[in-house]
Design a protein around this motif. Structure first.
Motif, PDB file in Angstrom:
ATOM      1  N   GLY A  13       0.801  -1.214   0.000  1.00 63.06           N
ATOM      2  CA  GLY A  13       0.000   0.000   0.000  1.00 63.06           C
ATOM      3  C   GLY A  13       0.836   1.267   0.000  1.00 63.06           C
ATOM      4  N   SER A  14       1.913   1.288   0.781  1.00 65.87           N
ATOM      5  CA  SER A  14       2.750   2.490   0.853  1.00 65.87           C
ATOM      6  C   SER A  14       3.469   2.750  -0.470  1.00 65.87           C
ATOM      7  N   HIS A  15       3.978   1.682  -1.089  1.00 63.01           N
ATOM      8  CA  HIS A  15       4.659   1.863  -2.373  1.00 63.01           C
ATOM      9  C   HIS A  15       3.686   2.269  -3.476  1.00 63.01           C
ATOM     10  N   GLU A  19       3.563   5.789  -5.906  1.00 63.06           N
ATOM     11  CA  GLU A  19       3.422   5.805  -7.363  1.00 63.06           C
ATOM     12  C   GLU A  19       2.194   6.603  -7.793  1.00 63.06           C
ATOM     13  N   LEU A  20       1.099   6.480  -7.051  1.00 67.90           N
ATOM     14  CA  LEU A  20      -0.125   7.211  -7.390  1.00 67.90           C
ATOM     15  C   LEU A  20       0.048   8.711  -7.187  1.00 67.90           C
ATOM     16  N   LEU A  21       0.668   9.107  -6.077  1.00 70.66           N
ATOM     17  CA  LEU A  21       0.906  10.529  -5.830  1.00 70.66           C
ATOM     18  C   LEU A  21       1.808  11.121  -6.911  1.00 70.66           C
ATOM     19  N   GLU A  46       7.371  12.505   2.474  1.00 70.83           N
ATOM     20  CA  GLU A  46       8.759  12.941   2.307  1.00 70.83           C
ATOM     21  C   GLU A  46       9.289  12.578   0.923  1.00 70.83           C
ATOM     22  N   ILE A  47       9.038  11.337   0.484  1.00 66.04           N
ATOM     23  CA  ILE A  47       9.521  10.860  -0.816  1.00 66.04           C
ATOM     24  C   ILE A  47       8.897  11.653  -1.961  1.00 66.04           C
ATOM     25  N   THR A  48       7.592  11.874  -1.867  1.00 65.88           N
ATOM     26  CA  THR A  48       6.860  12.485  -2.981  1.00 65.88           C
ATOM     27  C   THR A  48       6.784  14.002  -2.901  1.00 65.88           C
ATOM     28  N   ASN A  49       7.077  14.540  -1.708  1.00 66.00           N
ATOM     29  CA  ASN A  49       6.897  15.974  -1.454  1.00 66.00           C
ATOM     30  C   ASN A  49       5.450  16.391  -1.707  1.00 66.00           C
ATOM     31  N   ALA A 239       3.511  -2.101  -7.597  1.00 66.90           N
ATOM     32  CA  ALA A 239       2.776  -0.855  -7.373  1.00 66.90           C
ATOM     33  C   ALA A 239       2.352  -0.229  -8.698  1.00 66.90           C
ATOM     34  N   LYS A 240       3.243  -0.236  -9.667  1.00 71.56           N
ATOM     35  CA  LYS A 240       2.907   0.343 -10.974  1.00 71.56           C
ATOM     36  C   LYS A 240       1.813  -0.455 -11.675  1.00 71.56           C
ATOM     37  N   GLY A 241       1.744  -1.741 -11.375  1.00 74.39           N
ATOM     38  CA  GLY A 241       0.662  -2.559 -11.914  1.00 74.39           C
ATOM     39  C   GLY A 241      -0.696  -2.081 -11.425  1.00 74.39           C
ATOM     40  N   HIS A 242      -0.758  -1.540 -10.195  1.00 74.72           N
ATOM     41  CA  HIS A 242      -2.022  -1.034  -9.667  1.00 74.72           C
ATOM     42  C   HIS A 242      -2.491   0.209 -10.407  1.00 74.72           C
ATOM     43  N   ILE A 243      -1.554   1.037 -10.827  1.00 83.08           N
ATOM     44  CA  ILE A 243      -1.945   2.208 -11.608  1.00 83.08           C
ATOM     45  C   ILE A 243      -2.557   1.765 -12.930  1.00 83.08           C
ATOM     46  N   LYS A 244      -1.941   0.776 -13.561  1.00 86.46           N
ATOM     47  CA  LYS A 244      -2.476   0.260 -14.820  1.00 86.46           C
ATOM     48  C   LYS A 244      -3.860  -0.361 -14.627  1.00 86.46           C
TER      49      LYS A 244
END
Length: 344
Positions: A13-15, A19-21, A46-49, A239-244
């Motif tokens: 979920g965090s990863h 990717e979604l943000l 922090e990672i995504t700002n 994680a990128k698979g979830h965006i697809k």
């Protein structure tokens, strides 16, 4: 419009939230921190700002969940929340059925009440049980061999029935193989509570000296070296698979099932050797009895996801081990720094 993520502070979920943000989505996230940590939320930002809305709640809490839907215009849901340890599920089956199945029913009822009919579900390759052949395709027969897998199988059937009952539902069921690795920043990764249930975090804790040795469950399987073979996939690829999958349900009604894996199998001993090569550290291990509910060989045919979602796994075993080790070195006790500092 916003995407609701259940179990958003967890490993996958965090990863996926990162990717979604980074892809520009508005996120509303919920988690009860039963097998996750609040620090993950801070580090995602922090990672995504970028900031996002978070609620600490249990998906079984219908009133709290209803309030989230009432407060936001939710467009779709990615459902990660649930218990996930195969071995524990054999010991505590009622806990797994109660938590995983009932929480999904609660979620779907709340979605329906608020007119939200798009969901990506976090399923598992464990639904296949002992496969008749490999690589495994989505149309293979299913028959999970442990309670954890059976909860996923039951939820899949519930979602299939929903799609049949109402054409407004749009559902992607993602059958993961074995997620490993961490974000390349080393800021988020797999954070087991207590002794890890999964192979790679156990190996990395042995490598750093937190655990004495790895127990390899089963050395008499009909495989190249007698140990179990699995399809390990980098968590960022997953994680990128979830965006697809999310893009798919925005434009297609009905229900689709997709394997997310690399299509390649590695044995436990091959994974140990790979980790030793990357880290330069020896991983002591002992060969022990098979673990109840485990199978010999399991790896994916992910061609359907490639064809329909335009998705495929990109990261190799070297990157999986390298990113895992970077996370482990920077976070010897996961998100709980005090434990390691007090012990050293």
């Amino acid at each position: 419009m916003a995407i609701l993520i259940t179990g958003g502070a967890g490993y996958i979920g965090s990863h996926t939230t990162v990717e979604l943000l980074e892809a520009g989505y508005e996120i509303v996230s919920v988690d009860n921190f039963i097998n996750s940590h609040p620090e993950a939320i801070t580090r995602i930002e922090e990672i995504t700002n970028k900031s996002f809305t978070f609620y600490e709640l249990d998906v079984l809490d219908a009133e709290a969940l209803n309030n989230v839907f009432a407060a936001h215009r939710i467009d779709a849901v990615i459902h990660f929340a649930g218990l996930k340890a195969v071995g524990e599920s054999v010991q505590l089956p009622l806990k797994y059925y109660h938590t995983n199945v009932l929480s999904t029913l609660c979620l779907c009822e709340t979605m329906e009440r608020h007119g939200v009919f798009k969901i990506v579900f976090s399923s598992s390759a464990t639904v296949y049980g002992a496969p008749e052949s490999v690589p495994i395709k989505e149309d293979a027969s299913i028959g999970a061999t442990n309670p954890y897998g059976r909860t996923k199988q039951m939820i899949e059937e519930i979602l299939q029935d929903l799609a049949l009952s109402d054409p407004r539902w749009s559902i992607s069921i993602l059958r993961y193989f074995n997620p490993v690795g961490a974000h390349q920043s080393g800021r988020i990764g797999e954070n087991p509570n207590g002794i890890p249930n999964n192979l790679v975090p156990y190996i990395s804790q042995v490598a750093i000296g937190k655990l004495k040795q790895l127990n390899v469950f089963g050395s008499d399987y009909p495989t190249i070296d007698g140990t179990g073979i699995r399809d390990y996939i980098h968590v960022v690829d997953l994680a990128k698979g979830h965006i697809k999958a999310l893009e798919r349900i925005m434009n297609h009604a009905g229900v689709d099932v997709y394997n997310l894996g690399t299509g390649k199998g590695l044995s436990v001993l091959e994974m140990i050797t790979s980790f030793e090569d990357v880290t330069g550290r020896r991983i002591p291990y002992a060969l022990t009895e098979r673990r109840p509910g485990d199978i010999a060989v399991c790896y994916a045919d992910a061609s359907k996801a490639n064809r329909e979602l335009q998705w495929s796994a990109k990261k190799d075993i070297w990157e999986m081990c390298e990113d895992t080790w970077r996370w482990q070195l920077a976070n010897p006790s996961g998100y709980s720094k005090e434990e390691w500092e007090q012990a050293n």
